[in-house]
Structures are given as C-alpha cells and as structure tokens.
Design a protein around this motif. Structure first.
Motif, PDB file in Angstrom:
ATOM      1  N   PRO A 168       6.098  18.284  -5.119  1.00 51.73           N
ATOM      2  CA  PRO A 168       7.279  17.427  -5.228  1.00 51.73           C
ATOM      3  C   PRO A 168       7.953  17.129  -3.884  1.00 51.73           C
ATOM      4  O   PRO A 168       8.654  16.130  -3.761  1.00 51.73           O
ATOM      5  N   THR A 169       7.702  17.957  -2.882  1.00 52.28           N
ATOM      6  CA  THR A 169       8.324  17.705  -1.589  1.00 52.28           C
ATOM      7  C   THR A 169       7.702  16.519  -0.870  1.00 52.28           C
ATOM      8  O   THR A 169       8.294  15.987   0.073  1.00 52.28           O
ATOM      9  N   ARG A 170       6.525  16.090  -1.308  1.00 53.58           N
ATOM     10  CA  ARG A 170       5.872  14.953  -0.654  1.00 53.58           C
ATOM     11  C   ARG A 170       6.318  13.613  -1.227  1.00 53.58           C
ATOM     12  O   ARG A 170       5.932  12.572  -0.728  1.00 53.58           O
ATOM     13  N   LEU A 171       7.142  13.663  -2.278  1.00 51.87           N
ATOM     14  CA  LEU A 171       7.668  12.430  -2.847  1.00 51.87           C
ATOM     15  C   LEU A 171       8.792  11.889  -1.970  1.00 51.87           C
ATOM     16  O   LEU A 171       9.531  12.641  -1.345  1.00 51.87           O
ATOM     17  N   SER A 224       0.823  -1.205   0.000  1.00 49.89           N
ATOM     18  CA  SER A 224       0.000   0.000   0.000  1.00 49.89           C
ATOM     19  C   SER A 224       0.860   1.260   0.000  1.00 49.89           C
ATOM     20  O   SER A 224       0.510   2.258  -0.642  1.00 49.89           O
ATOM     21  N   LEU A 225       1.992   1.222   0.697  1.00 49.97           N
ATOM     22  CA  LEU A 225       2.869   2.387   0.728  1.00 49.97           C
ATOM     23  C   LEU A 225       3.530   2.615  -0.625  1.00 49.97           C
ATOM     24  O   LEU A 225       3.706   3.753  -1.062  1.00 49.97           O
ATOM     25  N   ILE A 226       3.876   1.535  -1.292  1.00 48.94           N
ATOM     26  CA  ILE A 226       4.485   1.655  -2.612  1.00 48.94           C
ATOM     27  C   ILE A 226       3.471   2.216  -3.601  1.00 48.94           C
ATOM     28  O   ILE A 226       3.786   3.097  -4.410  1.00 48.94           O
ATOM     29  N   GLN A 227       2.230   1.741  -3.527  1.00 52.32           N
ATOM     30  CA  GLN A 227       1.187   2.234  -4.422  1.00 52.32           C
ATOM     31  C   GLN A 227       0.874   3.704  -4.144  1.00 52.32           C
ATOM     32  O   GLN A 227       0.623   4.479  -5.074  1.00 52.32           O
ATOM     33  N   ARG A 228       0.889   4.101  -2.892  1.00 48.14           N
ATOM     34  CA  ARG A 228       0.651   5.498  -2.529  1.00 48.14           C
ATOM     35  C   ARG A 228       1.729   6.392  -3.134  1.00 48.14           C
ATOM     36  O   ARG A 228       1.450   7.476  -3.649  1.00 48.14           O
ATOM     37  N   GLU A 229       2.969   5.910  -3.096  1.00 46.48           N
ATOM     38  CA  GLU A 229       4.074   6.673  -3.660  1.00 46.48           C
ATOM     39  C   GLU A 229       3.946   6.795  -5.181  1.00 46.48           C
ATOM     40  O   GLU A 229       4.213   7.852  -5.754  1.00 46.48           O
ATOM     41  N   LYS A 230       3.510   5.737  -5.839  1.00 48.12           N
ATOM     42  CA  LYS A 230       3.305   5.790  -7.289  1.00 48.12           C
ATOM     43  C   LYS A 230       2.200   6.786  -7.648  1.00 48.12           C
ATOM     44  O   LYS A 230       2.297   7.518  -8.635  1.00 48.12           O
ATOM     45  N   LYS A 231       1.153   6.818  -6.825  1.00 47.44           N
ATOM     46  CA  LYS A 231       0.056   7.756  -7.055  1.00 47.44           C
ATOM     47  C   LYS A 231       0.545   9.197  -6.905  1.00 47.44           C
ATOM     48  O   LYS A 231       0.188  10.072  -7.703  1.00 47.44           O
ATOM     49  N   LYS A 275       2.478  10.218 -10.033  1.00 52.58           N
ATOM     50  CA  LYS A 275       1.595  10.551 -11.145  1.00 52.58           C
ATOM     51  C   LYS A 275       0.986  11.939 -10.964  1.00 52.58           C
ATOM     52  O   LYS A 275       0.897  12.723 -11.906  1.00 52.58           O
ATOM     53  N   LEU A 276       0.544  12.254  -9.743  1.00 53.24           N
ATOM     54  CA  LEU A 276      -0.031  13.567  -9.475  1.00 53.24           C
ATOM     55  C   LEU A 276       1.001  14.671  -9.661  1.00 53.24           C
ATOM     56  O   LEU A 276       0.699  15.742 -10.186  1.00 53.24           O
ATOM     57  N   GLU A 277       2.222  14.417  -9.233  1.00 55.84           N
ATOM     58  CA  GLU A 277       3.286  15.414  -9.359  1.00 55.84           C
ATOM     59  C   GLU A 277       3.556  15.703 -10.831  1.00 55.84           C
ATOM     60  O   GLU A 277       3.720  16.859 -11.231  1.00 55.84           O
TER      61      GLU A 277
END
Length: 100
Positions: free
Chosen positions: A56-59, A5-12, A15-17
C-alpha cells in the motif's frame, strides 16, 4: 493532464494491493503474535513473497479528473486546480471561498 501510462500503472497497483491485502494483513498479525525469532523470519519471508507493487505504500493518490499526482485533497479526490475551478463554477454545494 498526466500521461496515460502513469495513470494505468497506478490502477494496476491498486488492483494488486486489493488482491494481496488479506495476505499482508494476516502475515502482519502472525508476526505480532509469534515470539520465536526463527518463526518471525519465516513469516517475514512469506510477507515479502507478494509483488512489490502490491504494497500500500507504493500507491499514490491522483486527481480523479486530470490524474495529477500532487496537490490533492482527500475529501474530494481532486487536485487544487480542478477544485478551484469547481468552486468558481459553484459546482460544490456547501463550499465557500474567501472573497476579500
């Protein structure tokens, strides 16, 4: 291995960035050009309108193999654990390791 779930959240977030990158960049350029304080407030409000996760800082950089969030090397995109295993298996050409 990191939770899926954490990996998928990071991918999302990635994409938003990418989706809102141009909007953020153009708004920041406009803020630097404008001198009026009221105009700056208006542009700043427009800058805050995209979702938070598009900033981008949330990546967070993660290991491409395990998804580990800490101890990553930017050059390889791998965590230190995987990098060490690859060094020992001679899978990284040109990489030398210390032998005492």
């Amino acid at each position: 291995m990191a939770r899926k779930s954490l990996i998928q959240r990071e991918k999302k977030r990635q994409k938003l960035e990418q989706k809102y990158h141009l909007i953020r960049r153009s708004s920041k350029k406009e803020i630097s050009k404008v001198t009026s304080l009221s105009d700056k407030r208006e542009i700043h409000g427009k800058l805050q309108s995209p979702p938070r996760n598009s900033a981008p800082t949330r990546l967070r950089r993660r290991c491409s193999v395990t998804g580990r969030p800490r101890g990553n090397y930017r050059d390889f995109g791998l965590s230190r654990h995987i990098l060490l295993e690859m060094f020992h298996a001679c899978l990284l050409p040109g990489a030398t390791r210390a032998s005492w």
